[in-house]
Structure formats: C-alpha cells, structure tokens
Design an enzyme around this catalytic site. Structure first.
Site, PDB file in Angstrom:
ATOM      1  N   TYR A  10       3.015  93.629  44.075  1.00  0.00           N
ATOM      2  CA  TYR A  10       4.161  93.015  45.012  1.00  0.00           C
ATOM      3  C   TYR A  10       4.557  94.266  46.053  1.00  0.00           C
ATOM      4  O   TYR A  10       4.804  95.256  45.544  1.00  0.00           O
ATOM      5  CB  TYR A  10       4.903  92.389  44.104  1.00  0.00           C
ATOM      6  CG  TYR A  10       6.168  91.922  44.833  1.00  0.00           C
ATOM      7  CD1 TYR A  10       6.081  90.570  45.598  1.00  0.00           C
ATOM      8  CD2 TYR A  10       7.409  92.524  45.036  1.00  0.00           C
ATOM      9  CE1 TYR A  10       7.088  90.166  46.366  1.00  0.00           C
ATOM     10  CE2 TYR A  10       8.417  91.989  45.580  1.00  0.00           C
ATOM     11  CZ  TYR A  10       8.383  90.802  46.367  1.00  0.00           C
ATOM     12  OH  TYR A  10       9.494  90.302  46.890  1.00  0.00           O
ATOM     13  N   ASP A  50       2.771 102.808  47.448  1.00  0.00           N
ATOM     14  CA  ASP A  50       4.116 101.725  47.168  1.00  0.00           C
ATOM     15  C   ASP A  50       4.609 102.281  45.801  1.00  0.00           C
ATOM     16  O   ASP A  50       4.368 101.762  44.829  1.00  0.00           O
ATOM     17  CB  ASP A  50       3.979 100.183  47.163  1.00  0.00           C
ATOM     18  CG  ASP A  50       5.409  99.513  47.065  1.00  0.00           C
ATOM     19  OD1 ASP A  50       6.144 100.170  46.741  1.00  0.00           O
ATOM     20  OD2 ASP A  50       5.136  98.168  47.370  1.00  0.00           O
ATOM     21  N   LYS A  91      14.854 101.256  45.223  1.00  0.00           N
ATOM     22  CA  LYS A  91      15.598 101.110  44.064  1.00  0.00           C
ATOM     23  C   LYS A  91      16.107 102.197  43.664  1.00  0.00           C
ATOM     24  O   LYS A  91      17.289 102.485  44.118  1.00  0.00           O
ATOM     25  CB  LYS A  91      14.280 100.689  43.052  1.00  0.00           C
ATOM     26  CG  LYS A  91      13.637  99.451  43.198  1.00  0.00           C
ATOM     27  CD  LYS A  91      13.164  98.661  41.992  1.00  0.00           C
ATOM     28  CE  LYS A  91      12.456  97.559  42.637  1.00  0.00           C
ATOM     29  NZ  LYS A  91      12.749  96.132  42.234  1.00  0.00           N
TER      30      LYS A  91
HETATM   31  N1  PLP Z   1       7.529  97.262  46.446  1.00  0.00           N
HETATM   32  C1  PLP Z   1       7.481  97.028  44.991  1.00  0.00           C
HETATM   33  C2  PLP Z   1       6.513  97.777  44.216  1.00  0.00           C
HETATM   34  C3  PLP Z   1       8.537  96.179  44.464  1.00  0.00           C
HETATM   35  O1  PLP Z   1       8.643  96.201  43.040  1.00  0.00           O
HETATM   36  C4  PLP Z   1       9.372  95.585  45.379  1.00  0.00           C
HETATM   37  C5  PLP Z   1      10.572  94.905  44.578  1.00  0.00           C
HETATM   38  O2  PLP Z   1      10.900  94.560  43.466  1.00  0.00           O
HETATM   39  C6  PLP Z   1       9.201  95.965  46.676  1.00  0.00           C
HETATM   40  C7  PLP Z   1       8.370  96.743  47.250  1.00  0.00           C
HETATM   41  C8  PLP Z   1      10.557  95.170  47.652  1.00  0.00           C
HETATM   42  O3  PLP Z   1      11.660  95.728  47.420  1.00  0.00           O
HETATM   43  P1  PLP Z   1      12.852  95.108  47.994  1.00  0.00           P
HETATM   44  O4  PLP Z   1      13.122  93.820  47.028  1.00  0.00           O
HETATM   45  O5  PLP Z   1      13.966  95.964  47.897  1.00  0.00           O
HETATM   46  O6  PLP Z   1      12.675  94.444  49.366  1.00  0.00           O
END
Ligand code: PLP
Length: 427
Positions: A146, A241, A269
């Site tokens: 994700y 990511d 985060k």
């Molecule tokens: N990338 C990863 C690995 C994530 O776990 C998340 C959200 O949980 C995101 C991107 C997206 O972040 P946000 O919820 O701050 O948009």
C-alpha cells in the site's frame, strides 16, 4: 450493558450521519472483524482511553506513528512552544531545516528532500519525479503493498483496500492505471521476466522494503537486491516507500538494515510525531528537477508545517540515541519468544521484525499476498474481539501490522503474551 456503551453508541450514531461508515479513514472501521469502531478520547504512553476513561493497551499507536508512545513529554512541550510562535508560517522556516538535517543524517541517500503533508502525497510526488527523470511511464508495484490512496497505486493495493470487494477502488479511470503493473511480492523470477520484456519502459519500481500492509511480510533473501540490480541495469528508479519502516526498523530505516540504496525514499508517520508531515527525497541531481528549480511541479499550503516539524524534530532527536532502538529490539524479541511458544501448534502464525509484528490466522509461512489472503478472517475476527474484551486494542484487520513502542513495558508485553495464548486456546 458495559460501562460507557451508551456514550459509544451515541457517538457512533452521530458519526454515521456525518462520515461514511462513521469514520474518516476506512482502516479505523471494524469492517474486517465485524462490529462497531471504538471511540477513544485520549492516549498516554502505550494506552488509549475510551469515552468512559477505560484504558486499552494500544498496538496500533496511530498506525505506527508513536514509536515513543503517546504524549511524549518533549514532543508535547515543543508543540506548545511552537503554537505560540506560529501554527503555519507560509514561508521557509528554521524548523524545516532542523528536521531535514536529522533525516539526512539517518538517510544519506536523501541528499535533498521535500516535505509534504501525508505519505500519499510523498509517493504520488515520488512517482511523478521518477517519470520525469526517466522520461518513461511504467510503474511497477507489488500486490498487497500500500502506498497511499494515489489513483495509479491503488492497483492490487494492501491495507484497507484488501477489505474492499474489488482489489482497487472504483472511480479511477483506466488511463490512470494503465501504466501501473503489479507483480507478486517476493517473486524475483516474475520481476526478472517482466524486466526482460519491458525493462526499458519502466520509470520506477516502488516497494515497501518490508511489507506491512498485507500483514507483516519480510523480503525473502535476495529480493530487494534483485530489485536494485534490475533497476540499475535498466535505467529505472527504485523507490523505497519507508512510510512505515523509516525510523521504525532502525535509524536509517530498511535501507540501512538491508544495505540497499534506493533512488527515492518516501517517509511519513514517525517524522511528524502525530502531526501531518511526510517527505520524499533522493540525490541532489534528482531533486533539482522539482519546482522551483526544475520542471516537476509539486506544492502544498501546509508543507513543512512548523508544528509538525518541531514535533518530529523532538522525536528524531530521541531516536538518534542508539539505545532507543536497542531497548525496543530487546523488549520486542523477549515478547516474540513468548508468543512463538504460545502460537506453536495453534491455527495462528507470527511474523515479526524489530518492533513490528502481525499475527496471521494462518499457521503456514506468509510470503506474499496470496498467502496472506489464505488466512482465516473469521477466526481473526474472533481473536480480535476476544482481545478487545481484555482491553487490548489490536489493529482491526489481520492485514495491518501491530506496533510496539518504547512505552510498552516489559510487564505489559508479558501480560499481552499470556492474554494472546489464553485467547488462542479458547476461540
Ligand atoms: N505508504 C505506506 C507504506 C503506508 O503504510 C501508508 C499509510 O499507511 C502510506 C504510504 C500513506 O500514508 P498516508 O496515510 O499518510 O497518506
């Protein structure tokens, strides 16, 4: 009726009138486990407190944000002081410089970065940058990873998307996803075959170096090395990511742990300490393509928000002390040892990495999305609710990771291991 049930019911009834499903992010709903989401009114350390003040041991930690626990004193103080100066300057600020210097210290591959307000914005901007830099369009991602709710990255995505009826979202036009290819996680052979055929068209490969949105899945030996090798050989960019793994696995994130240098890194985060901050970054050469220096446009009214910067700086300053990760690792390892024994010969399985773990309702090894989907969701639902009744707040889906923070005491983790064992025996 348990104490506070009426307050919960009232809050939920009102929320359901105001927000789809009563929530402002689908992962907060109990769609995957059944029942109604809980409302909490405050949090401290390792605990959340519901509307009647009952404490719950929190394994969600705001989805991985609070590695130092809720309400870290230095963070709270920094936010209070910053509030008096400004909540949003709309100009460059020293706070941005200070946080960025610490990030760069931890992630040398991020010679330059750009702050944004969410992980979604970070990955969206990273792929725009990769497409501009490579002058190519194809993006390769992995099933069950994700990367936020970016249209083109929701193809076969993990997290809350796994509880949707289809493996993506409706409302996304075909044009947005026709340049996204999703391959099985941990399958180097599939990736090699794909690169053999289309490698010269690939702008970037984006990956969660440790996947944490289909439950926790570690990269098998050689997978990340294979990604790096193929990207380098074909002139494609490698995007890590690290929105979850960055500052979670180590000072320097997964790239430090696995010794792989990506071209672009996305963080979120932890770096905002619970306030909206995220960033993406890479070499100077790449990042000078971003406006105002270069032709890749990307902007944000609240980007580099001084409250988030001041709070994030206080977190990273504490994380820079190697003892913080050491203690977290030791505490987590002791807990996993007990869990391992408890789980043996049950219908459950444990995946763990540093302070991240998942309990799958599946005793077999889970290496990719199809393994994860073979888990027993009804059994997990019963497990979740039995723990909730014991005042343990697990993520309400087995496709999310659990987070241990430095405020989870060894005693609380001991009790948790015992509760988990008893729960598994009973359900
Ligand atoms: N990338 C990863 C690995 C994530 O776990 C998340 C959200 O949980 C995101 C991107 C997206 O972040 P946000 O919820 O701050 O948009």
């Amino acid at each position: 009726m348990p104490p506070g049930a009426d307050k919960q019911a009232q809050a939920l009834a009102q929320a359901k009138e105001l927000f789809p499903g009563g929530v402002n992010s689908p992962v907060r709903s109990f769609a995957a486990v059944g029942g109604n989401p809980l409302f909490f009114k405050k949090a401290q350390g390792a605990y959340l407190f519901d509307l009647s003040g009952k404490p719950y041991l929190d394994l969600v930690q705001s989805w991985g944000v609070h590695i130092l626990g809720h309400g870290n004193k230095k963070v709270v103080k920094a936010i209070q002081s910053q509030c008096k100066l400004s909540c949003s300057l709309g100009s460059p600020s020293i706070q941005e410089n200070k946080l960025a210097e610490l990030i760069k210290d931890a992630f040398p591959s991020m010679e330059m970065m750009r702050f944004v307000s969410s992980g979604t914005e970070a990955t969206m901007s990273a792929i725009r940058l990769a497409r501009a830099a490579s002058n190519r369009q194809l993006i390769v991602k992995f099933d069950g990873c994700y990367h936020g709710h970016v249209d083109s990255l929701l193809v076969k995505a993990g997290s809350g998307v796994l509880n949707q009826v289809s493996s993506a979202s409706s409302g996304i036009v075909q044009d947005q996803i026709q340049n996204t290819v999703s391959l099985p996680y941990n399958d180097s052979e599939a990736l090699k075959r794909f690169f053999l055929e289309k490698g010269t068209q690939v702008a970037a490969v984006i990956v969660e170096p440790v996947a944490a949105n289909m439950g926790l899945i570690l990269p098998v030996h050689g997978f990340l090395q294979c990604l790096r090798g193929l990207c380098t050989a074909h002139g494609s960019l490698l995007i890590f990511d690290e929105v979850i793994t960055g500052f979670r696995l180590a000072w320097g994130g997964a790239q430090a742990v696995f010794g792989i240098v990506p071209d672009i890194t996305c963080l979120g985060k932890i770096i905002g300490a619970g306030l909206p901050a995220a960033c993406y970054g890479g070499s100077k050469q790449l990042m000078t393509l971003i406006a105002p220096l270069g032709p890749v446009y990307q902007a944000g009214t609240l980007s580099g928000n001084p409250l988030a910067m001041a709070a994030g700086y206080q977190v990273l300053k504490q994380l820079k002390n190697p003892e913080t990760y050491q203690q977290l690792a030791e505490k987590s390892a002791a807990f996993y040892q007990k869990l391992d024994r408890a789980i043996d010969k049950t219908r459950f399985g444990l995946a763990q990495c540093q302070s991240l773990f998942t309990i799958f309702a599946n005793p077999r090894p889970v290496n990719n999305l199809s393994d994860a989907l073979a888990s027993d969701s009804l059994l997990f639902g019963r497990f979740f609710h039995a723990l909730l009744a014991k005042a343990v707040y697990f993520p309400p889906s087995q496709f999310e990771a659990c987070f241990i923070g430095n405020r989870h005491s060894a005693k609380a983790l001991d009790r948790l291991a015992q509760s988990i064992q008893k729960t598994m025996e009973l359900i």
